[in-house]
Enzyme design. Structure first.
Site, PDB file in Angstrom:
ATOM      1  N   LYS A  37     -14.953  31.602 -30.498  1.00 61.02           N
ATOM      2  CA  LYS A  37     -15.918  30.612 -30.968  1.00 61.02           C
ATOM      3  C   LYS A  37     -17.312  31.191 -30.759  1.00 61.02           C
ATOM      4  O   LYS A  37     -17.731  31.423 -29.624  1.00 61.02           O
ATOM      5  CB  LYS A  37     -15.769  29.293 -30.215  1.00 61.02           C
ATOM      6  CG  LYS A  37     -16.650  28.186 -30.765  1.00 61.02           C
ATOM      7  CD  LYS A  37     -16.479  26.892 -29.997  1.00 61.02           C
ATOM      8  CE  LYS A  37     -17.215  25.750 -30.683  1.00 61.02           C
ATOM      9  NZ  LYS A  37     -18.645  26.052 -30.930  1.00 61.02           N
ATOM     10  N   ASP A  39     -21.395  31.196 -30.832  1.00 58.70           N
ATOM     11  CA  ASP A  39     -22.472  30.230 -30.609  1.00 58.70           C
ATOM     12  C   ASP A  39     -23.589  30.512 -31.600  1.00 58.70           C
ATOM     13  O   ASP A  39     -24.528  31.252 -31.312  1.00 58.70           O
ATOM     14  CB  ASP A  39     -22.983  30.342 -29.169  1.00 58.70           C
ATOM     15  CG  ASP A  39     -23.890  29.189 -28.800  1.00 58.70           C
ATOM     16  OD1 ASP A  39     -23.953  28.208 -29.563  1.00 58.70           O
ATOM     17  OD2 ASP A  39     -24.538  29.258 -27.735  1.00 58.70           O
ATOM     18  N   GLU A 183     -18.332  31.683 -25.698  1.00 56.98           N
ATOM     19  CA  GLU A 183     -18.493  30.224 -25.763  1.00 56.98           C
ATOM     20  C   GLU A 183     -17.166  29.475 -25.755  1.00 56.98           C
ATOM     21  O   GLU A 183     -17.077  28.382 -25.207  1.00 56.98           O
ATOM     22  CB  GLU A 183     -19.288  29.833 -27.013  1.00 56.98           C
ATOM     23  CG  GLU A 183     -19.720  28.372 -26.962  1.00 56.98           C
ATOM     24  CD  GLU A 183     -20.191  27.827 -28.287  1.00 56.98           C
ATOM     25  OE1 GLU A 183     -20.770  26.736 -28.291  1.00 56.98           O
ATOM     26  OE2 GLU A 183     -19.963  28.467 -29.318  1.00 56.98           O
TER      27      GLU A 183
END
Length: 322
Positions: A37, A39, A183
């Site tokens: 994931k 950011d 993240e």
């Protein structure tokens, strides 16, 4: 522009990104793909095949002028009408996405300024999906099939790439994310179609958070509540010069906890800030730095503030009220 099957010229349609739901890692995970994931800022990039590109934000706004370093991707995809989904990030020296640096690139509408920023703080487009190719919609294809198409396109350049995913082994991916300070993880069913604008359970995001103890040095009034009831607390951590301001925390606090804190604050009120650095918060009230709280946050910003802090609990075992 690339002809579609009927012979007419094809124009990329507007697409609202498919969204993930927050939740734990899926178990069992054999039918899932796991990605890092990032950011950053969600982006839909489209090209008609003539070498030009258009970038659209999650809200559908045209943000092409803000990221001139991505124009060259149009040249790489020349001859193909393509719509790509991905995340715009700015990477630090360790290869981690740095949202604080990305913020300097957001909302820029002046082409000259955007060009200077592209040199000083270059963006990178992390591509994780392809929605159209040469006029053909891939929305009903499975995620696994779409990733095969993306892999065949092979977009790779100084300012864009298509990071691979891991099939299954979600726990191992999570361990890497935690170890590297990334993240979080996005899990996607390999069989899932692309549903524009929908928040689908076929995509699941799990964020890594840090938990830490902070000292309460002030508070702000809760809107609509009786005088003295806090809506947020101003917190800090120990620094070389004393208590360093780390941000404002209000999310996650219950009414019972707010009432409890109001009683404490009435006893330990003071007229000046206990923080060593300036705190520019309108309506701040100050207290003696005796209360310790546990909070969680996604990361530290470049300015030394907690990002997305959430209240967890008061730490009476560490609190001094005498």
């Amino acid at each position: 522009m690339v002809p579609n099957p009927s012979g007419a010229l094809w124009s990329p349609p507007p697409i609202a990104p498919m969204l993930a739901v927050p939740g734990p890692l899926p178990v069992p995970d054999s039918g899932w793909a796991f990605e890092t994931k990032w950011d950053g800022v969600r982006c839909i990039l489209s090209t008609t095949g003539d070498g030009s590109v258009r970038l659209a934000s999650r809200a559908g706004n045209d943000i092409t002028v803000a990221y001139p370093e991505l124009r060259a991707l149009g040249s790489e995809l020349r001859g193909h009408g393509v719509v790509l989904d991905g995340e715009l990030v700015v990477l630090d020296a360790s290869g981690r996405s740095d949202f604080g640096r990305l913020q300097s690139r957001m909302g820029v509408v002046d082409a000259r300024r955007a060009g200077r920023l592209a040199l000083d703080c270059p963006a990178h487009f992390m591509i994780f999906d392809v929605l159209y190719l040469d006029g053909h919609a891939l929305l009903d294809s499975s995620y696994g099939e779409r990733r095969e198409v993306l892999s065949a396109l092979g977009p790779a350049g100084a300012h864009w790439s298509a990071p691979s995913y891991v099939h299954g082994r979600g726990a191992q991916v999570w361990d890497v994310v935690v170890r590297e300070g990334l993240e979080g993880v996005v899990a996607k069913r390999l069989s899932s179609p692309y549903t524009p604008g929908a928040r689908s359970a076929h995509w699941r995001k799990t964020k890594r958070v840090e938990t830490l103890d902070v000292v309460i040095g002030g508070w702000t009034q809760r809107r609509g509540a009786a005088a003295g009831v806090p809506g947020s607390v101003l917190v800090g951590v120990a620094g070389p010069a004393g208590l360093r301001y780390a941000g404002s925390v209000g999310s996650g606090m219950s009414e019972r906890e707010q009432s409890q804190l109001a009683a404490y604050f009435a006893v330990i009120a003071r007229s000046t800030s206990p923080f060593a650095d300036p705190v520019e918060v309108t309506g701040a009230h100050w207290v003696e730095p005796r209360l310790v709280a546990e909070v969680s946050a996604s990361e530290w910003t470049r300015a030394g503030r907690l990002r997305h802090p959430v209240w967890q609990r008061l730490r009476p075992d560490l609190t001094r009220l005498d």
